[in-house]
Motif scaffolding. Structure first.
Motif, PDB file in Angstrom:
ATOM      1  N   ASP A   1       1.098  -1.507   0.244  1.00 28.54           N
ATOM      2  CA  ASP A   1      -0.047   0.120  -0.227  1.00 28.54           C
ATOM      3  C   ASP A   1       0.599   1.228   0.002  1.00 28.54           C
ATOM      4  N   ASP A   2       0.427   1.908  -0.661  1.00 31.39           N
ATOM      5  CA  ASP A   2       0.970   3.215  -0.608  1.00 31.39           C
ATOM      6  C   ASP A   2       0.821   4.332   0.395  1.00 31.39           C
ATOM      7  N   GLY A   3      -0.046   3.896   1.353  1.00 31.47           N
ATOM      8  CA  GLY A   3      -0.177   5.019   2.516  1.00 31.47           C
ATOM      9  C   GLY A   3      -1.758   6.019   2.086  1.00 31.47           C
ATOM     10  N   GLN A   4      -2.176   5.800   1.077  1.00 27.20           N
ATOM     11  CA  GLN A   4      -2.894   6.390   0.203  1.00 27.20           C
ATOM     12  C   GLN A   4      -4.040   5.276   0.028  1.00 27.20           C
ATOM     13  N   GLY A   5      -4.241   4.751   0.170  1.00 29.46           N
ATOM     14  CA  GLY A   5      -4.756   3.637  -0.433  1.00 29.46           C
ATOM     15  C   GLY A   5      -5.083   2.901  -1.251  1.00 29.46           C
ATOM     16  N   GLY A   6      -4.155   3.081  -1.959  1.00 30.36           N
ATOM     17  CA  GLY A   6      -3.319   2.605  -3.505  1.00 30.36           C
ATOM     18  C   GLY A   6      -2.235   1.379  -3.297  1.00 30.36           C
ATOM     19  N   ALA A   7      -2.232   0.562  -4.126  1.00 30.41           N
ATOM     20  CA  ALA A   7      -1.078  -0.186  -3.789  1.00 30.41           C
ATOM     21  C   ALA A   7       0.659   0.527  -4.419  1.00 30.41           C
ATOM     22  N   LYS A   8       1.851  -0.660  -4.149  1.00 33.56           N
ATOM     23  CA  LYS A   8       2.553   0.090  -3.899  1.00 33.56           C
ATOM     24  C   LYS A   8       3.342  -0.312  -5.435  1.00 33.56           C
ATOM     25  N   TRP A   9       3.802   0.681  -5.832  1.00 31.92           N
ATOM     26  CA  TRP A   9       4.972   0.336  -6.996  1.00 31.92           C
ATOM     27  C   TRP A   9       6.247  -0.846  -6.710  1.00 31.92           C
ATOM     28  N   THR A  10       6.234  -1.283  -7.394  1.00 32.85           N
ATOM     29  CA  THR A  10       7.835  -2.417  -7.235  1.00 32.85           C
ATOM     30  C   THR A  10       8.498  -1.888  -8.009  1.00 32.85           C
ATOM     31  N   SER A  11       9.747  -2.242  -8.527  1.00 34.19           N
ATOM     32  CA  SER A  11      10.739  -2.537  -9.509  1.00 34.19           C
ATOM     33  C   SER A  11      11.360  -3.699 -10.049  1.00 34.19           C
ATOM     34  N   GLU A  12      10.600  -4.683  -8.870  1.00 36.26           N
ATOM     35  CA  GLU A  12      10.799  -5.683  -8.724  1.00 36.26           C
ATOM     36  C   GLU A  12       9.732  -6.802 -10.149  1.00 36.26           C
ATOM     37  N   ASP A  13      10.538  -8.136 -10.144  1.00 33.60           N
ATOM     38  CA  ASP A  13       9.503  -9.053 -10.173  1.00 33.60           C
ATOM     39  C   ASP A  13       8.408  -9.238  -9.734  1.00 33.60           C
ATOM     40  N   VAL A  14       7.509 -10.177  -9.849  1.00 33.10           N
ATOM     41  CA  VAL A  14       5.830 -10.152  -9.074  1.00 33.10           C
ATOM     42  C   VAL A  14       5.853 -11.893  -9.179  1.00 33.10           C
ATOM     43  N   THR A  15       5.430 -12.462  -8.227  1.00 33.51           N
ATOM     44  CA  THR A  15       4.898 -13.519  -8.102  1.00 33.51           C
ATOM     45  C   THR A  15       3.636 -13.666  -7.948  1.00 33.51           C
ATOM     46  N   VAL A  16       2.532 -14.138  -9.086  1.00 31.21           N
ATOM     47  CA  VAL A  16       1.402 -14.403  -9.370  1.00 31.21           C
ATOM     48  C   VAL A  16       0.816 -16.098  -8.764  1.00 31.21           C
ATOM     49  N   THR A  17       0.396 -16.271  -8.377  1.00 31.70           N
ATOM     50  CA  THR A  17       0.161 -17.313  -6.829  1.00 31.70           C
ATOM     51  C   THR A  17      -1.286 -17.970  -7.120  1.00 31.70           C
ATOM     52  N   LEU A  18      -1.651 -18.702  -7.709  1.00 30.83           N
ATOM     53  CA  LEU A  18      -3.430 -19.481  -7.953  1.00 30.83           C
ATOM     54  C   LEU A  18      -2.827 -20.820  -6.945  1.00 30.83           C
ATOM     55  N   THR A  19      -4.594 -20.756  -6.103  1.00 28.84           N
ATOM     56  CA  THR A  19      -4.639 -22.099  -5.528  1.00 28.84           C
ATOM     57  C   THR A  19      -5.862 -22.642  -5.379  1.00 28.84           C
ATOM     58  N   ALA A  20      -5.828 -23.522  -5.988  1.00 34.53           N
ATOM     59  CA  ALA A  20      -7.557 -24.430  -6.600  1.00 34.53           C
ATOM     60  C   ALA A  20      -7.109 -25.594  -5.251  1.00 34.53           C
ATOM     61  N   ASN A  21      -8.834 -25.765  -5.413  1.00 30.17           N
ATOM     62  CA  ASN A  21      -9.653 -26.599  -4.426  1.00 30.17           C
ATOM     63  C   ASN A  21      -9.390 -28.026  -4.792  1.00 30.17           C
ATOM     64  N   LYS A  22      -8.846 -28.167  -5.586  1.00 22.88           N
ATOM     65  CA  LYS A  22      -8.684 -29.967  -5.840  1.00 22.88           C
ATOM     66  C   LYS A  22      -7.311 -29.795  -6.959  1.00 22.88           C
ATOM     67  N   PRO A  23      -6.515 -30.603  -6.788  1.00 22.86           N
ATOM     68  CA  PRO A  23      -5.584 -30.763  -7.503  1.00 22.86           C
ATOM     69  C   PRO A  23      -5.829 -30.753  -9.221  1.00 22.86           C
ATOM     70  N   VAL A  24      -4.787 -30.190  -9.848  1.00 22.85           N
ATOM     71  CA  VAL A  24      -4.641 -29.763 -11.394  1.00 22.85           C
ATOM     72  C   VAL A  24      -3.781 -30.356 -11.982  1.00 22.85           C
ATOM     73  N   GLN A  25      -3.619 -29.570 -12.584  1.00 19.35           N
ATOM     74  CA  GLN A  25      -2.283 -30.044 -14.722  1.00 19.35           C
ATOM     75  C   GLN A  25      -1.635 -29.237 -14.411  1.00 19.35           C
ATOM     76  N   PRO A  26      -0.443 -29.111 -14.456  1.00 22.72           N
ATOM     77  CA  PRO A  26       0.985 -28.165 -14.948  1.00 22.72           C
ATOM     78  C   PRO A  26       0.381 -27.598 -15.684  1.00 22.72           C
ATOM     79  N   ILE A  27       0.832 -26.589 -16.131  1.00 20.13           N
ATOM     80  CA  ILE A  27       0.174 -25.319 -16.786  1.00 20.13           C
ATOM     81  C   ILE A  27       1.675 -25.025 -17.498  1.00 20.13           C
ATOM     82  N   GLU A  28       1.579 -24.726 -18.412  1.00 14.68           N
ATOM     83  CA  GLU A  28       3.407 -24.308 -19.358  1.00 14.68           C
ATOM     84  C   GLU A  28       3.693 -22.872 -18.643  1.00 14.68           C
TER      85      GLU A  28
END
Length: 187
Positions: free
Chosen positions: A1-28
């Motif tokens: 958070d940027d202190g004003q209710g907005g998202a914080k900027w970054t100069s780094e890569d970000v990691t996205v995480t998806l969580t499934a409720n049961k086992p899934v197949q690999p995605i390329e």
């Protein structure tokens, strides 16, 4: 958070995480954990993406649409305006800062000035910390990227001295111009 209710900027890569409720197949392009329910992917650029997730047994399929934003890897710009050549100045009228995502602050010789805008043209150079002699300006954007420039500020006019060598017995006299610093003469 940027202190004003907005998202914080970054100069780094970000990691996205998806969580499934049961086992899934690999995605390329995605990493799948040992439980086969958590997928992760590193993103280095902003954008909207779609991941098609298929259950491990192949009977179910879903699309996960997500947006990556607030990655900024571009350094901000800073420039000195006035009479000079980019490194040496006789007169400084302003320091300009610019960043498409927003400049957080400018520091000149340790004097910090909050900016919090995409563009500023700052004209009170003494308040900014500019002094006679060597100066260092550092501009920092909201993601932490920074640009540093060094410049010399000298308001003292150069001293000139004409030297005529009267010891030369000739039809022409040698005349030299000596200066207290290097100057450029027009052609």
């Amino acid at each position: 958070d940027d202190g004003q209710g907005g998202a914080k900027w970054t100069s780094e890569d970000v990691t996205v995480t998806l969580t499934a409720n049961k086992p899934v197949q690999p995605i390329e392009g995605w990493n799948l954990d040992e439980t086969k329910t958590v997928l992760t992917k590193v993103h280095g650029e902003n954008g909207t993406y779609i991941a098609t997730v298929i259950s491990e047994d192949g009977t179910e399929q879903a699309e996960a649409k997500y947006t990556v934003k607030h990655i900024d890897k571009q350094a901000p710009n800073v420039s000195v305006k006035g009479n000079g050549n980019g490194e040496n100045y006789r007169k400084i009228t302003a320091i300009a800062v610019h960043d498409t995502k927003g400049v957080r602050y400018l520091t000149v010789n340790g004097v910090k000035t909050a900016i919090n805008d995409k563009y500023k043209y700052l004209t009170d150079i003494e308040k900014l910390g500019v002094v006679e002699g060597e100066n260092t300006a550092v501009v920092v954007d909201k993601a932490g990227n920074q640009t540093e420039i060094k410049f010399h500020y000298d308001t003292q006019k150069p001293e000139f001295e004409w030297i005529v060598d009267n010891n030369i017995q000739a039809q022409f006299k040698e005349v030299r111009l000596e200066t207290s610093e290097e100057i450029q003469l027009p052609d």
